[in-house]
Design an enzyme around this catalytic site. Structure first.
Site, PDB file in Angstrom:
ATOM      1  N   HIS A 162       0.833  -1.212   0.000  1.00 18.26           N
ATOM      2  CA  HIS A 162       0.000   0.000   0.000  1.00 18.26           C
ATOM      3  C   HIS A 162       0.864   1.256   0.000  1.00 18.26           C
ATOM      4  O   HIS A 162       0.504   2.276   0.597  1.00 18.26           O
ATOM      5  CB  HIS A 162      -0.959   0.008   1.191  1.00 18.26           C
ATOM      6  CG  HIS A 162      -2.101  -0.933   1.036  1.00 18.26           C
ATOM      7  ND1 HIS A 162      -3.259  -0.616   0.370  1.00 18.26           N
ATOM      8  CD2 HIS A 162      -2.261  -2.222   1.454  1.00 18.26           C
ATOM      9  CE1 HIS A 162      -4.091  -1.648   0.390  1.00 18.26           C
ATOM     10  NE2 HIS A 162      -3.511  -2.637   1.035  1.00 18.26           N
ATOM     11  N   TYR A 200      -9.978  -1.407  -0.825  1.00 19.80           N
ATOM     12  CA  TYR A 200      -8.748  -0.902  -1.442  1.00 19.80           C
ATOM     13  C   TYR A 200      -8.897   0.562  -1.865  1.00 19.80           C
ATOM     14  O   TYR A 200      -8.047   1.406  -1.568  1.00 19.80           O
ATOM     15  CB  TYR A 200      -8.382  -1.775  -2.640  1.00 19.80           C
ATOM     16  CG  TYR A 200      -7.100  -1.381  -3.345  1.00 19.80           C
ATOM     17  CD1 TYR A 200      -5.876  -1.883  -2.922  1.00 19.80           C
ATOM     18  CD2 TYR A 200      -7.114  -0.511  -4.443  1.00 19.80           C
ATOM     19  CE1 TYR A 200      -4.708  -1.531  -3.568  1.00 19.80           C
ATOM     20  CE2 TYR A 200      -5.949  -0.157  -5.091  1.00 19.80           C
ATOM     21  CZ  TYR A 200      -4.752  -0.672  -4.652  1.00 19.80           C
ATOM     22  OH  TYR A 200      -3.591  -0.321  -5.279  1.00 19.80           O
ATOM     23  N   ASP A 202       2.614  -3.608  -9.358  1.00 18.12           N
ATOM     24  CA  ASP A 202       2.366  -4.942  -9.885  1.00 18.12           C
ATOM     25  C   ASP A 202       2.842  -5.064 -11.328  1.00 18.12           C
ATOM     26  O   ASP A 202       3.529  -6.028 -11.694  1.00 18.12           O
ATOM     27  CB  ASP A 202       0.885  -5.281  -9.806  1.00 18.12           C
ATOM     28  CG  ASP A 202       0.391  -5.418  -8.379  1.00 18.12           C
ATOM     29  OD1 ASP A 202       1.224  -5.497  -7.464  1.00 18.12           O
ATOM     30  OD2 ASP A 202      -0.839  -5.439  -8.176  1.00 18.12           O
ATOM     31  N   GLY A 205      -7.582 -13.931  -7.050  1.00 13.61           N
ATOM     32  CA  GLY A 205      -7.924 -13.428  -5.729  1.00 13.61           C
ATOM     33  C   GLY A 205      -6.971 -13.858  -4.644  1.00 13.61           C
ATOM     34  O   GLY A 205      -7.293 -13.768  -3.456  1.00 13.61           O
ATOM     35  N   SER A 213      -1.322 -11.187  -7.899  1.00 13.21           N
ATOM     36  CA  SER A 213      -1.453 -10.229  -8.989  1.00 13.21           C
ATOM     37  C   SER A 213      -1.809 -10.869 -10.321  1.00 13.21           C
ATOM     38  O   SER A 213      -1.232 -10.553 -11.361  1.00 13.21           O
ATOM     39  CB  SER A 213      -0.172  -9.407  -9.135  1.00 13.21           C
ATOM     40  OG  SER A 213      -0.449  -8.162  -9.706  1.00 13.21           O
TER      41      SER A 213
END
Length: 387
Positions: free
Chosen positions: A40, A221, A172, A122, A126
């Site tokens: 994050h 998110y 990612d 999930g 990624s």
């Protein structure tokens, strides 16, 4: 080419033949990724330390009259008009988004796409970025266009942001296009610059699936990204020159006295960027124990300050540490997915067995892969292969 990459390319090509009755014109293969530390932080303009892994997704493409997308995981074929694309809310949006993004540049590509994947959806590895990158590379090749790897990653990220509606950073995509075997990528999201960091052979990477699936569109998110942006805005009222929360020291975050939960969000981002720098030093020194402690501290910050963990994920972390891992943490966006654990290479198989034996996974999660422990290798990034 390693066997896993070749096998997934062959599966995508065969699916293309079976679905569309023709050989593909191009096949692109993208790996998934782990993120050793730095979670994050990318959308906040900070540092992260991802690596490409030996779980792959392939997209085989050919020219068509319309856009058609098939996947070996789904029975339906999604069809759309490249001149009037809109979100479906389903699995094909990451592929459709690439065509839509190219359309904003004046390029309409009526592509037929077939997708094969070994990356659990999930799981926090990624799969979405792998799909976006592989689709981008394959469709660009179909249109006789060439892009630098990171530019292909930027296009895939733009599709994720603009079409899918996920306000993600570039980590990612950067990991899966710039990754190199046995190296992590120290990625500066603000400058969009990556530096390779050699990974000691004494360290093994274990990923433990929770069986709790999550989609970025349906999780918190977007809320966290918005909170990070608001924390930065308020911090700039005190320091107008501040470019990123990652530029702050922890004590400077406390001095800002931001309202909660913004204070906790800022504390995590600033602290996480500091942990990334320290983790690079640990890797360079081959200090597994110190690296593990940083990873464990990262999890506690993600759980307490960023509030993206779940009790089931916290329990997996505890089981991994009890089994002999120097550290473990929730990986990816959180709210489900997987846990990354650091282990010594010589003990990794025994540790993985202890983790599997120690987990108490509900049946519903186990049916989704929960409780599985994977030892992953770090590999090269995405590219085109012969169909």
């Amino acid at each position: 080419m390693d066997p896993g990459r070749a096998a997934i390319a062959a599966r995508a090509a065969e699916l293309h033949r079976g679905t569309f009755g023709a050989d593909p014109a191009a096949v692109a293969v993208s790996p998934g990724r782990i993120n050793i530390i730095g979670e994050h932080t990318d959308y906040a303009g900070g540092l992260c330390l991802p690596a490409a892994i030996d779980r792959y997704l392939a997209v085989a493409v050919s020219q068509g009259e319309h856009i058609e997308v098939a996947s070996e995981r789904h029975d339906d074929v999604v069809r759309a008009d490249p001149e009037s694309l809109s979100r479906t809310g389903g699995w094909a949006d990451y592929a459709l988004g690439v065509v839509a993004e190219l359309g904003t540049e004046g390029l309409a590509v009526p592509a037929r796409m077939a997708i094969a994947s070994d990356i659990p959806a999930g799981s926090g590895l990624s799969s979405s970025a792998a799909l976006g990158v592989a689709a981008t590379m394959a469709v660009l090749d179909l249109a006789d266009l060439v892009a630098e790897p990171l530019d292909a990653g930027r296009l895939a990220r733009a599709a994720e942001n603009n079409f899918v509606g996920v306000p993600s950073g570039l980590m990612d995509q950067a990991a899966v296009v710039l990754g190199r075997r046995d190296h992590a990528l120290l990625f500066d999201a603000a400058a969009e610059i990556g530096e390779l960091v050699a990974l000691p052979g004494e360290i093994a990477w274990l990923v433990i699936q929770s069986g709790i699936e999550r989609e970025l569109r349906g999780s918190g998110y977007a809320d966290r990204a918005a909170e990070a942006a608001e924390a930065l805005r308020q911090a700039r009222q005190t320091n107008s020159e501040l470019k990123s929360l990652c530029d702050l020291e922890p004590h400077e975050v406390e001095a800002l006295a931001l309202p909660e939960p913004l204070g906790r969000r800022a504390r995590h981002i600033a602290g996480e960027c500091m942990r990334v720098r320290m983790a690079v030093a640990c890797l360079e020194a081959g200090n597994i124990e110190a690296l593990g402690q940083l990873v464990l501290t990262s999890h506690r910050s993600l759980a307490r300050d960023y509030e993206v963990s779940l009790p089931a994920l916290d329990e997996i972390v505890e089981v991994a540490v009890d089994a002999g891992c120097p550290g473990a943490r929730v990986m990816g966006a959180g709210f489900g997915g997987s846990v990354l654990a650091v282990a010594g290479a010589t003990e990794a198989e025994a540790v993985a067995a202890k983790i599997e034996a120690g987990l108490n996974v509900p049946d519903v999660a186990r049916r989704r892969g929960g409780g599985a422990v994977h030892r992953l290798a770090v590999v090269d990034g995405a590219g085109l292969v012969q169909p």
